[in-house]
Write a protein that holds these residues in place. Structure first.
Motif, PDB file in Angstrom:
ATOM      1  N   GLU B 142       0.867  -1.176   0.000  1.00  0.00           N
ATOM      2  CA  GLU B 142       0.000   0.000   0.000  1.00  0.00           C
ATOM      3  C   GLU B 142       0.899   1.219   0.000  1.00  0.00           C
ATOM      4  N   GLY B 143       0.447   2.300  -0.577  1.00  0.00           N
ATOM      5  CA  GLY B 143       1.176   3.565  -0.483  1.00  0.00           C
ATOM      6  C   GLY B 143       2.471   3.566  -1.279  1.00  0.00           C
ATOM      7  N   ARG B 144       3.429   4.324  -0.821  1.00  0.00           N
ATOM      8  CA  ARG B 144       4.685   4.491  -1.554  1.00  0.00           C
ATOM      9  C   ARG B 144       5.866   4.424  -0.598  1.00  0.00           C
ATOM     10  N   MET B 145       7.065   4.468  -1.195  1.00  0.00           N
ATOM     11  CA  MET B 145       8.306   4.442  -0.429  1.00  0.00           C
ATOM     12  C   MET B 145       8.505   5.807   0.232  1.00  0.00           C
ATOM     13  N   PHE B 146       9.229   5.809   1.371  1.00  0.00           N
ATOM     14  CA  PHE B 146       9.559   7.110   1.981  1.00  0.00           C
ATOM     15  C   PHE B 146      10.574   7.862   1.122  1.00  0.00           C
ATOM     16  N   VAL B 147      10.523   9.164   1.200  1.00  0.00           N
ATOM     17  CA  VAL B 147      11.489   9.976   0.457  1.00  0.00           C
ATOM     18  C   VAL B 147      12.668  10.248   1.386  1.00  0.00           C
ATOM     19  N   PRO B 148      13.911   9.902   0.976  1.00  0.00           N
ATOM     20  CA  PRO B 148      15.076  10.120   1.839  1.00  0.00           C
ATOM     21  C   PRO B 148      15.183  11.583   2.263  1.00  0.00           C
ATOM     22  N   GLY B 149      15.583  11.794   3.488  1.00  0.00           N
ATOM     23  CA  GLY B 149      15.751  13.143   3.994  1.00  0.00           C
ATOM     24  C   GLY B 149      14.488  13.717   4.610  1.00  0.00           C
ATOM     25  N   THR B 150      13.380  12.996   4.569  1.00  0.00           N
ATOM     26  CA  THR B 150      12.139  13.495   5.169  1.00  0.00           C
ATOM     27  C   THR B 150      11.756  12.637   6.369  1.00  0.00           C
ATOM     28  N   ASN B 151      10.733  13.088   7.143  1.00  0.00           N
ATOM     29  CA  ASN B 151      10.212  12.324   8.278  1.00  0.00           C
ATOM     30  C   ASN B 151       9.132  11.346   7.830  1.00  0.00           C
ATOM     31  N   GLU B 152       9.389  10.656   6.755  1.00  0.00           N
ATOM     32  CA  GLU B 152       8.414   9.685   6.295  1.00  0.00           C
ATOM     33  C   GLU B 152       8.878   8.279   6.664  1.00  0.00           C
ATOM     34  N   MET B 153       7.903   7.406   6.904  1.00  0.00           N
ATOM     35  CA  MET B 153       8.283   6.018   7.184  1.00  0.00           C
ATOM     36  C   MET B 153       7.264   5.069   6.569  1.00  0.00           C
ATOM     37  N   ILE B 154       7.697   3.824   6.423  1.00  0.00           N
ATOM     38  CA  ILE B 154       6.760   2.784   5.991  1.00  0.00           C
ATOM     39  C   ILE B 154       6.660   1.758   7.127  1.00  0.00           C
ATOM     40  N   VAL B 155       5.474   1.111   7.240  1.00  0.00           N
ATOM     41  CA  VAL B 155       5.259   0.185   8.365  1.00  0.00           C
ATOM     42  C   VAL B 155       5.077  -1.245   7.873  1.00  0.00           C
ATOM     43  N   GLY B 156       5.598  -2.167   8.633  1.00  0.00           N
ATOM     44  CA  GLY B 156       5.414  -3.578   8.314  1.00  0.00           C
ATOM     45  C   GLY B 156       3.967  -3.995   8.565  1.00  0.00           C
ATOM     46  N   GLU B 157       3.503  -4.976   7.814  1.00  0.00           N
ATOM     47  CA  GLU B 157       2.107  -5.422   7.957  1.00  0.00           C
ATOM     48  C   GLU B 157       1.811  -5.930   9.367  1.00  0.00           C
TER      49      GLU B 157
END
Ligand SMILES: Nc1ncnc2c1ncn2[C@@H]1O[C@H](COP(=O)(O)OP(=O)(O)OP(=O)(O)O)[C@@H](O)[C@H]1O
Ligand SMILES: [Mg+2]
Lengths: 231, 395
Positions: B142-157
């Motif tokens: 679902e969604g997209r990859m985090f962009v390096p250098g930002t406060n974005e993250m992806i979560v494991g199922e």
């Protein structure tokens, strides 16, 4: 020992130890039973009739003396040899029938045949013959709870004769039945003795029942006190 | 011999035919055996599921390097110099962009468990693009990859399933920092699904790690592989590191929960003793109830061995029926049940209970033992039943 003698008891003693007391029921019992005989054993309660019958049937053992059956000394057989001996030679008829309540008449009668090498078809045929002999062909599929006392005892007789034993032992076979039904059962035993050559030993309280036998023995205080031969 | 088997079979069938008379006692024995087996299976399935989750995570083509003596990533520290030295080592695979080496950070954050509403630890892993590329079984669901250098993250199922507040698009506060969930990833059910992933540089700066790391993951080549990497470490005094394949690492972590299986056996054994006491009582009652039938059959010439076997068989049938019931219950309630527990680094590892044939076999063995032991002594009594009981003057 004569050819005609099936059972021979020589100096048989039987005692029980109760606490520190030793209760002696017999100490020197001698008797013989002839092949083809129909013997009634009578006597007061506690005189040892059941104990004697159990020793003849190899389910109880004397404390002294010898019991010979058809050339074999059975009082010294091992438990497993005695078990096999019973399967081959003895048919039991009990006062309370002792049918297996979870089996129908046919299956009850078949039980002794499970101890033989007979095939399933042969077993079925023998069961049918035995049930016909006691007049219960039409009740083959009935459970014991669906039968009267007299019918249950007839199933028990069929069970006792199905494997064609030499000897039939009965402990008060009519003790739980009314007069008319008792007479039917006794006639059946008489027929087995007369027409089928079965040797029968029957314990009874009832003088009327004893009249069906050829010979009546009276047991009291560890001795045979009287011997009656019925003409 | 044929007759002996016929005797045993018919005696057993008669015993089972008389069970109706002892219905409640017999059902109690079935139930006791069911409960004991179900509890054993629950523990075994838990241990098994955990081990599978850990095993599945590891590849033997990937090496994991941590500071010498560190058993988990959490208490390991690795410096940039050391990363550079390793990057030059023989045994490391390369692709068009250079050596496949991924220095990684591993910090602990808090999450709220859906089941209990309480706080529990979740690992937040920082990786660079190489680290991401090396996880070939990783897939965004679902969604997209985090962009390096930002406060974005992806979560494991697994995290999404077990913890609340990590739905895609939500914002999550860890300490002073606000993070945004932009994607959900799967790694095929293994331990990485219990993690949060974000850009390594962002984590280094938020958590004041300078240019230090906690572990290095590297792809091994097909020449020297791990042996060459170990040689490099041995020759270079600045590299105080331990190297092992990822498979070895996770397998050793997975073994940590083997104590659950042992514990399960101990608990079940104690409970089995209780069940046995009840079952023995049931079987002694059965022998007393059938006394006249046993003695009558003996008078007819049935062997005492058949009385023995029939009683044992009755006990086995009841215990095994319970075992089947317990297995079925364990399967319905526990198979695939998700749960989480403390993994090696005191973080939550999300895993499923896993039922398998070898576990059912263990349950069956336990049921058979209960049946045999509870049947043995009563069967002995049945075999020694005096035949004169058949003549007792009681209907
Ligand atoms: N197992 C035993 N232990 C001790 N005493 C026993 C045992 N079996 C029988 N007896 C005693 O032996 C005696 C004879 O018993 P038995 O049952 O043979 O009598 P019976 O003639 O069949 O009596 P009934 O007419 O009441 O059936 C009795 O006094 C009985 O109490
Ligand atoms: Mg008597």
């Amino acid at each position: 020992m004569s050819e005609d003698v099936l059972f021979q008891l020589n100096g048989v003693g039987k005692s029980f130890v109760k606490g520190k007391e030793k209760i002696s029921i017999f100490d020197d019992l001698n008797m013989s039973i002839e092949r083809g005989d129909f013997v009634a054993i009578m006597g007061p309660s506690g005189s040892g009739k059941t104990t004697l019958l159990n020793m003849l049937g190899g389910v109880d053992q004397p404390t002294s003396g010898e019991i010979w059956f058809d050339g074999t000394r059975i009082d010294s057989l091992s438990e497993s040899a005695l078990t096999r001996w019973r399967a081959q030679n003895i048919g039991f008829i009990f006062q309370f029938y002792n049918l297996m309540p979870m089996l129908n008449a046919q299956r009850n009668v078949e039980l002794p045949l499970l101890l033989t090498k007979l095939s399933k078809a042969q077993r079925r045929k023998n069961v049918e013959t035995a049930l016909a002999l006691v007049g219960l062909s039409d009740r083959a599929k009935h459970m014991s709870s669906e039968m009267s006392g007299g019918q249950q005892q007839r199933v028990a007789i069929a069970r006792a004769i199905v494997s064609d034993p030499k000897l039939i032992l009965c402990d008060e076979p009519t003790g739980d039945l009314d007069r008319a039904t008792a007479d039917e059962i006794l006639e059946m035993l008489q027929l087995l003795n007369r027409d089928h050559g079965k040797t029968i030993v029957m314990v009874t309280h009832d003088p009327a029942a004893a009249k069906y036998a050829k010979l009546t023995l009276h047991l009291d205080k560890g001795k045979f006190v009287q011997r009656e031969i019925v003409a | 011999m044929g007759s002996l088997i016929a005797q045993i079979i018919s005696v057993t069938l008669m015993n089972l035919g008389s069970l109706r008379r002892r219905l409640w006692m017999s059902l109690a024995m079935v139930l006791a055996s069911a409960v004991v087996v179900a509890i054993l299976l629950a523990f075994l399935a838990m241990a098994k599921g955990f081990e599978e989750t850990m095993r599945g995570a590891g590849s033997s083509q990937i090496a994991i390097l941590m500071r010498e003596g560190s058993s988990t990533e959490l208490n390991s520290v690795i410096l940039q110099d050391q990363v550079n030295l390793i990057t030059e080592s023989a045994g490391v695979a390369r692709d068009a962009n250079g050596p496949l080496v991924s220095p990684e950070l591993y910090v602990i954050v808090d999450g709220i468990k859906r089941s209990s509403g309480t706080e529990a630890n979740i690992p937040l892993r920082g990786l660079n693009e190489t680290g991401m590329a090396m996880r070939t079984n990783m897939r965004l669901t679902e969604g997209r990859m985090f962009v390096p250098g930002t406060n974005e993250m992806i979560v494991g199922e697994g995290v999404l399933r077990e913890f609340s507040g990590f739905d895609i698009g939500s914002e999550v506060r860890f300490g002073k920092n606000l993070w945004k969930v932009v994607g959900v990833f799967s790694t095929g059910g293994n331990i990485f699904e219990s993690e949060l992933w974000a850009d390594i540089k962002t984590i280094q700066s938020h958590y004041n790690r300078g240019s230090s790391y906690q572990s290095i993951r590297l792809q091994l080549d097909n020449d020297g592989g791990l042996a060459s990497v170990k040689q490099t470490i041995a020759r270079e005094p600045r590299l105080n590191l331990d190297a092992q394949t990822e498979r070895e690492y996770f397998a050793s972590q997975g073994k940590q929960l083997q104590y659950i299986a042992t514990f399960g056996w101990v608990i079940s054994a104690v409970m089995a003793l209780g069940a046995l006491a009840g079952a023995l009582n049931t079987m002694y009652t059965s022998v007393a109830d059938r006394a006249k039938e046993i003695a009558t059959l003996r008078a007819l010439g049935f062997s005492n061995f058949s009385a023995f076997c029939g009683t044992i068989a009755e006990a086995m049938v009841l215990a095994v029926a319970g075992g089947l019931l317990g297995s079925l219950a364990a399967y319905l309630f526990f198979d695939g049940l998700n749960t989480s527990t403390l993994g090696g680094s005191f973080t939550q590892v999300v895993f499923s209970f896993e039922m398998s044939p070898d576990l059912f076999l263990q349950g069956a063995i336990l049921a058979l033992v209960i049946g045999f032991v509870s049947g043995f002594f009563p069967a002995w009594r049945a075999a020694r039943m005096p035949v004169i009981v058949a003549f007792r003057h009681a209907a």
